[in-house]
Design a protein around this motif. Structure first.
Motif, PDB file in Angstrom:
ATOM      1  N   ALA A 261       0.624  -1.053  -0.098  1.00 25.40           N
ATOM      2  CA  ALA A 261       0.097   0.269  -0.137  1.00 25.40           C
ATOM      3  C   ALA A 261       1.028   1.204  -0.107  1.00 25.40           C
ATOM      4  O   ALA A 261       0.104   1.863  -0.836  1.00 25.40           O
ATOM      5  N   ARG A 262       1.682   1.616   0.415  1.00 24.41           N
ATOM      6  CA  ARG A 262       3.027   2.873   0.502  1.00 24.41           C
ATOM      7  C   ARG A 262       3.179   2.688  -0.234  1.00 24.41           C
ATOM      8  O   ARG A 262       3.699   3.476  -0.998  1.00 24.41           O
ATOM      9  N   ARG A 263       3.659   1.528  -1.601  1.00 29.89           N
ATOM     10  CA  ARG A 263       4.400   1.554  -2.574  1.00 29.89           C
ATOM     11  C   ARG A 263       3.187   1.438  -3.416  1.00 29.89           C
ATOM     12  O   ARG A 263       4.046   2.379  -4.550  1.00 29.89           O
ATOM     13  N   GLY A 264       1.773   1.850  -3.034  1.00 31.05           N
ATOM     14  CA  GLY A 264       1.162   2.259  -4.348  1.00 31.05           C
ATOM     15  C   GLY A 264       0.396   0.891  -5.202  1.00 31.05           C
ATOM     16  O   GLY A 264      -0.017   1.208  -6.022  1.00 31.05           O
ATOM     17  N   ASP A 265       0.871  -0.011  -4.595  1.00 28.63           N
ATOM     18  CA  ASP A 265       0.729  -1.447  -5.058  1.00 28.63           C
ATOM     19  C   ASP A 265      -0.669  -2.238  -4.806  1.00 28.63           C
ATOM     20  O   ASP A 265      -0.374  -3.025  -3.893  1.00 28.63           O
ATOM     21  N   LEU A 266      -1.623  -1.480  -5.004  1.00 24.97           N
ATOM     22  CA  LEU A 266      -2.837  -1.547  -4.419  1.00 24.97           C
ATOM     23  C   LEU A 266      -3.375  -2.899  -4.250  1.00 24.97           C
ATOM     24  O   LEU A 266      -4.315  -3.670  -3.990  1.00 24.97           O
ATOM     25  N   LEU A 267      -3.189  -3.355  -5.808  1.00 24.00           N
ATOM     26  CA  LEU A 267      -3.480  -5.388  -6.145  1.00 24.00           C
ATOM     27  C   LEU A 267      -2.557  -5.978  -5.293  1.00 24.00           C
ATOM     28  O   LEU A 267      -3.579  -7.298  -4.622  1.00 24.00           O
ATOM     29  N   LEU A 268      -1.619  -5.817  -5.094  1.00 24.89           N
ATOM     30  CA  LEU A 268      -0.880  -7.256  -4.435  1.00 24.89           C
ATOM     31  C   LEU A 268      -1.221  -6.543  -2.287  1.00 24.89           C
ATOM     32  O   LEU A 268      -1.714  -7.451  -1.592  1.00 24.89           O
ATOM     33  N   ALA A 269      -1.516  -5.288  -2.419  1.00 26.62           N
ATOM     34  CA  ALA A 269      -2.207  -4.682  -1.322  1.00 26.62           C
ATOM     35  C   ALA A 269      -3.521  -5.577  -0.777  1.00 26.62           C
ATOM     36  O   ALA A 269      -3.681  -6.019   0.430  1.00 26.62           O
ATOM     37  N   ASP A 270      -4.373  -5.773  -1.507  1.00 26.62           N
ATOM     38  CA  ASP A 270      -5.652  -6.011  -1.233  1.00 26.62           C
ATOM     39  C   ASP A 270      -5.739  -7.466  -1.415  1.00 26.62           C
ATOM     40  O   ASP A 270      -6.653  -8.484  -0.474  1.00 26.62           O
ATOM     41  N   SER A 271      -4.859  -8.245  -2.007  1.00 28.08           N
ATOM     42  CA  SER A 271      -4.409  -9.710  -2.354  1.00 28.08           C
ATOM     43  C   SER A 271      -4.129  -9.605  -1.272  1.00 28.08           C
ATOM     44  O   SER A 271      -4.587 -10.979  -0.302  1.00 28.08           O
ATOM     45  N   SER A 272      -2.794  -9.493  -0.301  1.00 21.93           N
ATOM     46  CA  SER A 272      -2.195 -10.293   0.980  1.00 21.93           C
ATOM     47  C   SER A 272      -3.283  -9.354   1.650  1.00 21.93           C
ATOM     48  O   SER A 272      -3.174 -10.489   2.768  1.00 21.93           O
ATOM     49  N   ALA A 273      -4.395  -8.746   1.825  1.00 22.00           N
ATOM     50  CA  ALA A 273      -5.194  -8.147   3.301  1.00 22.00           C
ATOM     51  C   ALA A 273      -6.145  -9.113   2.787  1.00 22.00           C
ATOM     52  O   ALA A 273      -6.941  -9.542   4.100  1.00 22.00           O
TER      53      ALA A 273
END
Length: 307
Positions: A261-273
């Motif tokens: 999320a800090r890097r702006g990679d929202l796809l990875l952030a959402d998947s990991s969450a």
């Protein structure tokens, strides 16, 4: 960790204790307090310390102090998750039946003429009916009665319960105090405990670091292989092995989500969450229904290693 009822030394939470003492000395003590902080940080220890203050039991050798330690003090009631005798472990929730004694307890005259104190340890485990029952008590508190709620997840409580409590959020214990409390625990474990003595002892159960190493491999993207199966079986057999793996894996997935999320990679952030949430559900179902832990570990690994 020592049972909070038998613990008389508090490390690192003097500020929170002083807030309560100041309110008591002012004569304007709020009727309900929500003590929050990570698991193992000392919330229940603080709650019992405050109860001792109110019930004149700070001296463990005093009559009141001995009664509190022995769980025989007539003006102190503790509510927490009960033990499921069939499964031999704590139940997954606090029920309305567990909370029901609070009403009658608070409306009886104090046996020693002072305060009546209720400790609800692990308030996040209140089920819907128990939470509503407790809310009714908080809405119409009797005089000379104090409720001390502890929680590691205040967001899981009803907003109406939170709004009726004065908040006491506990800060992480300092590195210096952590070393003083746990001199035999490694620096690596202390660093990963994030200022929580209870968490440090929990993590220290991974004595050879095998679980932490295994989780690191999975988070690095290593797929499940046949060579991993003996270790998975070993982890499943250990008393806290499954809980340790889920804790470390969940922490790793949560950190991955935050970093993405800090890097702006929202796809990875959402998947990991989402994976973190699925892991939590898997753990609760495995514990709640006494499912095969080795199979649950394989499911957790397959989901996490897919990144």
């Amino acid at each position: 960790m020592t049972d909070p009822r038998h613990t008389f030394e508090l490390w690192g939470h003097e500020e929170a204790e002083n807030v309560f003492r100041t309110a008591l000395a002012s004569g304007r003590l709020h009727h309900a307090w929500l003590i929050s902080g990570p698991a193992g940080i000392g919330k229940a220890t603080l709650a019992f310390r405050l109860a001792r203050l109110l019930l004149n039991g700070e001296d463990p050798d005093s009559p009141a102090g001995r009664r509190i330690t022995a769980a025989t003090h007539g003006d102190l009631l503790e509510i927490s998750r009960a033990v499921d005798e069939k499964k031999g472990r704590l139940r997954g929730e606090i029920t309305a039946a567990d909370v029901r004694p609070v009403q009658s307890f608070l409306h009886h005259t104090a046996t020693e003429g002072g305060w009546r104190v209720v400790i609800v340890d692990g308030a996040e485990f209140l089920n819907r009916f128990a939470a509503n029952a407790l809310l009714k008590i908080l809405e119409e508190p009797p005089p000379q009665a104090i409720l001390l709620l502890t929680t590691a997840s205040p967001g899981k409580l009803l907003p109406t319960i939170r709004s009726r409590c004065r908040a006491l959020a506990l800060s992480p214990v300092s590195d210096q105090d952590m070393r003083a409390i746990l001199p035999d625990v490694s620096e690596d474990v202390l660093a990963r405990a994030h200022g929580s003595p209870g968490r440090a002892l929990f993590l220290a159960q991974d004595r050879d670091g095998a679980i932490a190493g295994f989780v690191a491999e999975i988070l690095a993207g290593k797929a499940l292989t046949a060579e991993m199966l003996p270790l998975i079986d070993r982890i499943a057999r250990e008393t806290e092995g499954f809980a340790l793996l889920c804790d470390l894996l969940g922490e790793g997935l949560a950190e991955r989500a935050r970093s993405a999320a800090r890097r702006g990679d929202l796809l990875l952030a959402d998947s990991s969450a989402r994976q973190c949430s699925e892991l939590d559900t898997l753990k609760r179902q495995t514990d709640g229904f006494n499912l095969d832990k080795a199979q649950a570990i394989r499911q957790a690994v397959e989901r996490a290693a897919g990144m």
